[in-house]
Enzyme design. Structure first.
Site, PDB file in Angstrom:
ATOM      1  N   TYR B 294      -9.624  -5.129   0.594  1.00  0.00           N
ATOM      2  CA  TYR B 294      -9.206  -3.903  -0.099  1.00  0.00           C
ATOM      3  C   TYR B 294      -8.263  -3.090   0.782  1.00  0.00           C
ATOM      4  O   TYR B 294      -8.629  -2.662   1.880  1.00  0.00           O
ATOM      5  CB  TYR B 294     -10.434  -3.072  -0.455  1.00  0.00           C
ATOM      6  CG  TYR B 294     -10.181  -1.988  -1.489  1.00  0.00           C
ATOM      7  CD1 TYR B 294     -10.535  -2.188  -2.826  1.00  0.00           C
ATOM      8  CD2 TYR B 294      -9.631  -0.767  -1.140  1.00  0.00           C
ATOM      9  CE1 TYR B 294     -10.333  -1.190  -3.781  1.00  0.00           C
ATOM     10  CE2 TYR B 294      -9.416   0.228  -2.090  1.00  0.00           C
ATOM     11  CZ  TYR B 294      -9.772   0.011  -3.411  1.00  0.00           C
ATOM     12  OH  TYR B 294      -9.572   0.996  -4.350  1.00  0.00           O
ATOM     13  N   TYR B 344      -2.109  -0.752  -7.557  1.00  0.00           N
ATOM     14  CA  TYR B 344      -3.408  -0.141  -7.260  1.00  0.00           C
ATOM     15  C   TYR B 344      -4.194  -0.032  -8.557  1.00  0.00           C
ATOM     16  O   TYR B 344      -3.958   0.850  -9.386  1.00  0.00           O
ATOM     17  CB  TYR B 344      -3.192   1.247  -6.653  1.00  0.00           C
ATOM     18  CG  TYR B 344      -4.463   2.023  -6.410  1.00  0.00           C
ATOM     19  CD1 TYR B 344      -5.279   1.744  -5.314  1.00  0.00           C
ATOM     20  CD2 TYR B 344      -4.854   3.044  -7.268  1.00  0.00           C
ATOM     21  CE1 TYR B 344      -6.449   2.454  -5.090  1.00  0.00           C
ATOM     22  CE2 TYR B 344      -6.020   3.764  -7.046  1.00  0.00           C
ATOM     23  CZ  TYR B 344      -6.808   3.470  -5.958  1.00  0.00           C
ATOM     24  OH  TYR B 344      -7.960   4.173  -5.735  1.00  0.00           O
TER      25      TYR B 344
END
Lengths: 322, 391
Positions: B294, B344
């Protein structure tokens, strides 16, 4: 930190050298002994050659003389009425140019006088002022700006030079003062509840209060209704010393929230009692801040009902004296 | 150790395009991505009986079900803490399926996060209603610490101080992401790679973070379809078996402001997730040829590599050097371009990339991927997955 300014070139500044500051100023009255006496008494100057004819003659002079330091006095405008400045003189153009570039404040820095002949009662003095020079841009403790020097020449009624004076002003960009809290939008307010109200009661009293567990003595922050170490719900708010060292910090650049000044330093501080605490360092230059530096807490009001802590770099002191 | 390993699989993935201005509603994005995921899985909305999403998701399950004409929904649940949730929504779906509560569970995340409410603007308008959640921000927002980048920068600075990681190490993460995005037509930064110099010269956002240390803000949606491994074998796609899924809150975990533990550069909650994943999947870092780490902010990628044991504590700065996390390196990460390069979507697009690597269909495919790791957001209560090939 100073206000934004625009650099000025020599090509813009040099043409002002030698330009007249305006019409000549003539003394309103001839030099008189009574004026001299008032001046030396006010200044406590007891030299007899300014007031006593015999003493003056004893020094080889033909009469009393005016104190040389009164050179500028005679042609001053007086208290009742100032001569109107010409609206479009070279001086006004220079002031406007500097102000446009951000140099809006002024301070007199120094004055040099040169005395050619002694003035005596009966002399009528005329002052003639020209711009002598405008310096390159300088950074000073007051701020960034330009020194402007004028030359005033004082002559008698025959045109002979009595003396002259270099008069230097610093025209500068004023420090970028933080506007009063009311002038900018309020910063985000903390949500207060039954678990953290004690903290904000403490800041109103200029104390940095942290919870200490009544059961096991553990300090805890952020606040919590119970102790994670011993599960006690009993606690006491204890005032910290407000001293600590920087554990980490950020320098915020973007986005800019109108409530704050940027770049904005926010520090995570190891309080000396052993808990960490985050607060702004509004007065710190980012380059002066580093991990491990000692800091001290301060408080400031945010309106009537809220005070927030912030940190300042502690004055450096040898270890062990704190 | 859980008994979930191998019982369920991701059978379908679907997404909208990733953009800065989708031009349509968030609900439409959700519906489009779910329909695409179901189609990918060879299923229809009528087959869905479970829905899982994030607490931050603004498209209610009832609206999603109505929009697509789903039938009886027997399980729906949500996971808190923003980007920490991608592995966790899969965990919830897998648990529902493995226990027989539901058969076909869709996980979804959809938002106009660039053209609508931008997360990068932070929480400056956070309310003062006296909830514990709001009170938690009382220690930050009044001091000007209002955005995710600013919260992350505080931990990042200390991590760099303790580990000796420099801006070059952060840059290596960004360069890898943008290299991978450059060859991914779905990525926002398709055909726009960067150099270490570009990274080092990008403007400050919150020192020590520069613009190119921060993920994008994006419009888009991603959906996943979770069914039993057994059922997945009868569906069109090669199953991505959920070998492990785990969540973690540990010690002083907080929502982006875990500043109070002994070592704020050590992600205790991510270590907890990693330990569970390795144990449940019976695997080690040596079994992982590529991973989805991430990447909201580059320092957290370094920390996570250490949490998972891909390198030792404090060694990530060396591990990411010399293209080691790029295609052809020891551990290519974020082969879709990550959230720095692709989009994102709160980590959900990373799960989809993990599935593609297992299927062998990624645009930047790594050879012979039997297992891959997918992590959730770092610096928050988080989650992770190990996906693997069947049998």
């Amino acid at each position: 930190m100073t206000t934004e300014t625009t650099p000025l070139t020599r090509e813009q500044l040099d043409p002002f050298a030698g330009k007249s500051c305006g019409p000549d100023r003539q003394s309103r009255d001839p030099i008189a002994q009574s004026d001299i006496r008032s001046w030396v008494e006010a200044l406590g100057d007891t030299n007899p050659i300014y007031v006593d004819e015999a003493s003056a003659k004893a020094t080889g002079r033909s009469s009393i003389i005016a104190p040389p330091a009164m050179l500028q006095v005679w042609s001053m405008a007086g208290l009742l009425k100032k001569p109107a400045s010409p609206p479009h003189g070279a001086r006004q153009e220079l002031i406007a140019l500097l102000a446009e570039a951000g140099f809006t404040s002024v301070v007199a820095t120094n004055c040099e006088q040169e005395y050619i002949r002694e003035a005596v009662p009966g002399d009528i003095i005329t002052a003639s002022e020209v711009i002598e020079s405008v310096s390159d841009q300088k950074d000073t403790a007051l701020g960034r700006g330009h020194f402007v020097t004028t030359l005033i020449t004082f002559t008698d009624s025959d045109g002979a030079i009595i003396g002259n004076q270099r008069w230097r002003l610093f025209r500068f960009a004023p420090p970028n003062r933080k506007p009063a809290a009311e002038a900018r939008p309020p910063r985000p307010r903390p949500a207060m509840n039954r678990d953290n109200a004690f903290f904000f009661e403490g800041t109103l009293a200029q104390e940095l209060r942290i919870q200490r567990c009544d059961g096991c003595g553990t300090l805890r922050h952020p606040p919590s209704p119970a102790c994670g170490t011993c599960q006690s719900f009993d606690w006491t708010a204890e005032a910290m010393s407000g001293r600590g060292t920087i554990h980490s910090f950020v320098v915020n650049h973007h986005p800019q929230v109108p409530a704050f000044n940027y770049p904005l330093v926010v520090a995570l501080v190891d309080l000396e009692e052993g808990v960490r605490f985050v607060a702004e360092m509004p007065d710190a230059e980012p380059d002066d801040v580093s991990i491990g530096l000692p800091v001290e807490v301060r408080f400031r009001q945010q309106g009537d009902d809220l005070a927030l802590p912030y940190f300042v770099l502690a004055p450096s002191q040898p270890a062990g004296e704190r | 150790m859980s008994n979930l390993s191998g019982k369920t699989a991701i059978a379908g993935i679907g997404a909208t395009e990733f953009s800065k201005d989708s031009g349509r509603s968030e609900l439409q994005l959700a519906a489009e991505s779910i329909l695409a995921a179901l189609t990918d899985a060879g299923l229809t909305p009528a087959d869905v009986d479970g829905l899982v999403t994030y607490t931050m998701e603004k498209n209610p399950e009832v609206e999603v079900a109505r929009a697509l004409g789903m039938g009886d929904i027997k399980y729906f649940g949500r996971v808190n803490f923003g980007g920490g949730a991608p592995g966790a929504v899969v965990l919830q779906a897998a648990m529902a399926v493995a226990t027989g509560v539901a058969d076909v569970v869709v996980c979804y995340r959809a938002f106009n996060e660039r053209s609508g409410r931008r997360f990068g603007a932070g929480v400056q308008d956070r309310g003062t209603e006296p909830s514990a959640e709001n009170a938690g921000y009382a220690w930050y927002t009044p001091h000007g610490l209002v955005t995710p980048a600013q919260w992350a920068a505080m931990a990042g600075r200390r991590y760099m101080h303790d580990s000796g990681a420099t801006t070059e190490a952060l840059g290596a993460v960004a360069v890898a992401a943008r290299r991978h995005a450059a060859t991914n037509p779905k990525a926002w930064f398709y055909e726009r790679p960067i150099t270490l110099e570009d990274h080092a010269e990008s403007r400050w956002i919150a020192e020590p973070l520069r613009l190119l240390d921060c993920c994008q803000e994006s419009d888009g949606a991603q959906a996943l379809v979770i069914v039993s491994a057994e059922r997945a074998r009868d569906l069109p796609q090669k199953p991505a078996i959920i070998k492990a899924a785990a969540q973690g809150i540990s010690g002083s975990t907080a929502m982006m402001t875990a500043y109070y533990g002994d070592d704020i550069g050590h992600l205790t909650e991510m270590t907890l997730v990693a330990d569970q994943l390795w144990a449940d999947a019976q695997l080690t870092p040596a079994d992982i040829p590529t991973a989805i780490i991430y990447d909201h902010f580059t320092p957290y990628v370094l920390m996570q590599l250490e949490s998972f044991g891909f390198c030792g504590r404090g060694e990530a700065k060396d591990f990411v050097r010399d293209g080691n996390v790029e295609l052809g390196g020891r551990l290519p990460i974020n082969t879709h371009g990550g959230q720095l390069g692709e989009a994102y979507i709160h980590g959900m697009n990373g799960v989809a990339e993990g599935v593609r690597q297992i299927r062998g269909t990624a645009v930047n495919q790594v050879a012979d991927v039997q297992n891959t790791v997918v992590t959730g957001g770092a610096g928050v209560p988080t989650s992770g997955l190990i996906l693997g090939a069947d049998r």
